[in-house]
Design a protein around this motif. Structure first.
Motif, PDB file in Angstrom:
ATOM      1  N   MET A 123       0.813  -1.213   0.000  1.00 12.52           N
ATOM      2  CA  MET A 123       0.000   0.000   0.000  1.00 12.52           C
ATOM      3  C   MET A 123       0.846   1.263   0.000  1.00 12.52           C
ATOM      4  O   MET A 123       0.524   2.254  -0.653  1.00 12.52           O
ATOM      5  CB  MET A 123      -0.950   0.006   1.198  1.00 12.52           C
ATOM      6  N   GLU A 178       0.972  10.884  -1.315  1.00 16.72           N
ATOM      7  CA  GLU A 178       0.922   9.493  -0.873  1.00 16.72           C
ATOM      8  C   GLU A 178       0.218   9.369   0.479  1.00 16.72           C
ATOM      9  O   GLU A 178      -0.602   8.485   0.690  1.00 16.72           O
ATOM     10  CB  GLU A 178       2.346   8.939  -0.742  1.00 16.72           C
ATOM     11  N   ARG A 181      -3.466   9.572   0.167  1.00 17.90           N
ATOM     12  CA  ARG A 181      -4.012   8.326  -0.360  1.00 17.90           C
ATOM     13  C   ARG A 181      -4.056   7.251   0.740  1.00 17.90           C
ATOM     14  O   ARG A 181      -5.078   6.584   0.935  1.00 17.90           O
ATOM     15  CB  ARG A 181      -3.133   7.851  -1.529  1.00 17.90           C
ATOM     16  N   ILE A 182      -2.947   7.133   1.492  1.00 20.77           N
ATOM     17  CA  ILE A 182      -2.869   6.127   2.555  1.00 20.77           C
ATOM     18  C   ILE A 182      -3.919   6.411   3.634  1.00 20.77           C
ATOM     19  O   ILE A 182      -4.577   5.509   4.147  1.00 20.77           O
ATOM     20  CB  ILE A 182      -1.448   6.101   3.157  1.00 20.77           C
ATOM     21  N   TRP A 183      -4.069   7.685   3.935  1.00 22.68           N
ATOM     22  CA  TRP A 183      -5.052   8.088   4.952  1.00 22.68           C
ATOM     23  C   TRP A 183      -6.455   7.691   4.513  1.00 22.68           C
ATOM     24  O   TRP A 183      -7.236   7.133   5.290  1.00 22.68           O
ATOM     25  CB  TRP A 183      -4.945   9.605   5.158  1.00 22.68           C
ATOM     26  N   LYS A 184      -6.783   7.956   3.222  1.00 21.20           N
ATOM     27  CA  LYS A 184      -8.112   7.599   2.697  1.00 21.20           C
ATOM     28  C   LYS A 184      -8.311   6.081   2.742  1.00 21.20           C
ATOM     29  O   LYS A 184      -9.358   5.597   3.151  1.00 21.20           O
ATOM     30  CB  LYS A 184      -8.259   8.085   1.241  1.00 21.20           C
ATOM     31  N   GLU A 185      -7.278   5.349   2.317  1.00 12.79           N
ATOM     32  CA  GLU A 185      -7.410   3.891   2.243  1.00 12.79           C
ATOM     33  C   GLU A 185      -7.503   3.245   3.620  1.00 12.79           C
ATOM     34  O   GLU A 185      -8.180   2.250   3.806  1.00 12.79           O
ATOM     35  CB  GLU A 185      -6.223   3.284   1.474  1.00 12.79           C
ATOM     36  N   SER A 186      -6.791   3.820   4.587  1.00 13.75           N
ATOM     37  CA  SER A 186      -6.748   3.179   5.902  1.00 13.75           C
ATOM     38  C   SER A 186      -7.850   3.692   6.823  1.00 13.75           C
ATOM     39  O   SER A 186      -8.216   3.017   7.773  1.00 13.75           O
ATOM     40  CB  SER A 186      -5.380   3.410   6.560  1.00 13.75           C
ATOM     41  N   GLY A 187      -8.363   4.881   6.527  1.00 14.48           N
ATOM     42  CA  GLY A 187      -9.439   5.441   7.337  1.00 14.48           C
ATOM     43  C   GLY A 187      -9.038   5.818   8.752  1.00 14.48           C
ATOM     44  O   GLY A 187      -9.884   5.936   9.640  1.00 14.48           O
TER      45      GLY A 187
END
Lengths: 253, 258
Positions: A123, A178, A181-187
């Motif tokens: 990720m 990045e 994106r990681i923040w959105k994906e991990s919530g």
């Protein structure tokens, strides 16, 4: 909705012998679940101290700190992930084993943790680098591994202390995208400390401004820029208004 | 790590190292052969090797004695040095009390202890092992203590937020982090242990390569003296090499201290 983090009138005084130093006076702000809050201010404004109070590493001398709600419970012994300015990877461990460190400390099952670590490395864009040693990776890549390490035990709250401060300007911009994106994906709920004003506005759903000498909270506002954020937003008018507002508060106009 | 060692392939590097050693032996040979040097001042390499097989001296038992003193003293120094460093990192009080004392004791020239050690323990392998130990223990203790202290405070914070135990900090972070330091101390100590054992044998002994050197000095058998020096050096090289191999196995390339 109830805030995930609730700070009200938090004060912190450092004492050394007879001398006292007021590190934080009256910090008051809320963080909603899933928010990315940027704490911005000059060096010595107490933002790292505030982060350490949230991490449970420091006591505080007044006010209220509450983390977690009925719907979003928080266990301070296992729900914190931390990223620092330096990646602080253990140089004798391969990247995947570095990412696994928190799971070892918490005694989580090894096999499931390894699978999760590998997924997280993918990720953060480090697929194929699992078995490298830290010195074989660039500074930006090491910091990506540090972010994976902060997420591996699935904490509710991720605390970041100037995580991109040691990177060059271009890598930093890339890492900002990045991180979003990681923040959105991990919530995850993220509290991000920085002295970069445009970085704070670009990343934050909310920006908390701290000023130094005496350390105090100067502003706290929601950033109304749409998601996903793109680099060209940095040139739009509203972005400029936000950064000017912070420059003004920090007396830099 | 310098750019030079990075760009150079291993094979030419080893080849050059071997060549420089051979060149020294060749220079030695040519110097003796054409320099009109008396044999009792400097024997040729050929004569030196010959004396090893002449049957005049019992080389092997003496190598064994000196080797035992060096390796034994070194091993004890390693165990004691690392353990003391551990105790000091666990207890600030013990460190405050005993570290300065040890530093003072370290100022005693160990050679000066030789005659005393003989008075206390008589001649033999044990007092010479003790000499090797006393001179080798300090670098190991000091570098290990330093290495165990070198922990990033932020990393400790990370461990604390996850309620990591002291044991976890020690075994996962401190000890592996200290390994490069321990090895740098071990390398210095390897050289010192050899010197300690030989000095012990010089001061009073009835066997060993150092003792042999004193014996053949009387008869001006320089061939044998040269051979003794070479054998002592070889023991040292073997010990040092073993440490290097162990370091290569245990310490990641980037962390090695040269």
């Amino acid at each position: 909705m109830e805030p995930f983090i609730h700070l009200a009138g938090v004060r912190k005084v450092f004492r050394k012998g007879a001398t006292e130093f007021l590190a934080i006076s009256e910090a008051t702000f809320d963080v909603m679940p899933g928010d990315l809050v940027a704490l911005v201010g000059p060096s010595g404004c107490g933002k790292t101290t505030l982060l350490k109070i949230l991490a449970g590493l420091y006591d505080y001398d007044g006010g209220t700190v509450r983390i977690g709600t009925g719907t979003h419970p928080f266990d301070p012994s296992r729900d914190i992930g931390m990223v620092f300015q330096q990646p602080l990877l253990l140089r004798w461990r391969r990247i995947v084993d570095n990412v696994l460190l928190p799971t070892e400390l918490l005694g989580l099952p090894a096999k499931a943790s390894r699978e999760r670590a590998l997924a997280l490395l993918a990720m953060v864009g480090l697929a194929g680098f699992e078995d490298k040693y830290p010195y074989e990776l660039s500074g930006g890549m090491q910091q990506r591994a540090a972010i994976a390490r902060a997420l591996v035990h699935d904490p509710k709250l991720v605390l970041m202390d100037e995580p991109f401060g040691a990177l060059d300007a271009l890598t930093r911009e890339k890492m900002n995208l990045e991180l979003l994106r990681i923040w959105k994906e991990s919530g995850k709920t993220i509290v991000f400390v920085t002295h970069g004003i445009s970085e704070a506005v670009f990343l934050g759903t909310r920006v908390v401004v701290l000023t130094a000498g005496p350390a105090r909270m100067a502003d706290n506002f929601e950033v109304q820029l749409p998601h996903p954020r793109t680099l060209d937003m940095k040139t739009n008018e509203r972005f400029g208004e936000y950064t000017r507002r912070i420059y003004h508060l920090l007396g830099m106009e | 790590m310098t750019a030079k060692t990075q760009t150079m392939d291993l094979l030419p590097r080893y080849a050059l190292a071997v060549l420089s050693h051979l060149a020294l032996v060749l220079a030695w040979y040519l110097f003796v052969r054409f320099g009109d040097v008396p044999k009792f001042v400097m024997p040729s390499p050929v004569d030196t090797v010959k004396v090893l097989f002449s049957g005049t001296y019992e080389w092997w038992p003496n190598v064994l004695v000196t080797g035992t003193e060096i390796i034994g003293g070194y091993a004890i120094a390693l165990v004691v040095g690392v353990l003391l460093a551990l105790v000091f990192t666990w207890s600030k009080w013990l460190e405050a009390a005993f570290m300065p004392l040890l530093v003072s004791l370290n100022m005693i020239p160990k050679v000066a202890l030789g005659p005393l050690i003989i008075v206390w323990f008589k001649y033999g392998v044990f007092p010479n092992t003790l000499m090797a130990f006393s001179i080798a223990v300090f670098p190991i203790l000091l570098t290990t203590a330093r290495g165990l202290r070198e922990v990033e405070p932020d990393l400790l914070d990370l461990v604390k937020t996850l309620r990591g135990s002291r044991w976890q900090i020690f075994i996962k972070i401190q000890l592996p982090g200290a390994l490069p330091y321990i090895f740098s101390g071990m390398k210095v100590a390897a050289i010192l242990a050899v010197a300690g054992a030989i000095v012990g044998e010089f001061l009073g002994s009835d066997k060993g390569l150092g003792y042999m050197m004193l014996q053949v000095q009387v008869t001006l058998d320089t061939d044998a003296m040269f051979m003794a020096v070479i054998l002592i050096t070889l023991i040292g090289v073997l010990l040092y090499g073993a440490v290097l191999v162990l370091e290569r196995l245990l310490v990641v390339k980037d962390a090695r201290i040269d």
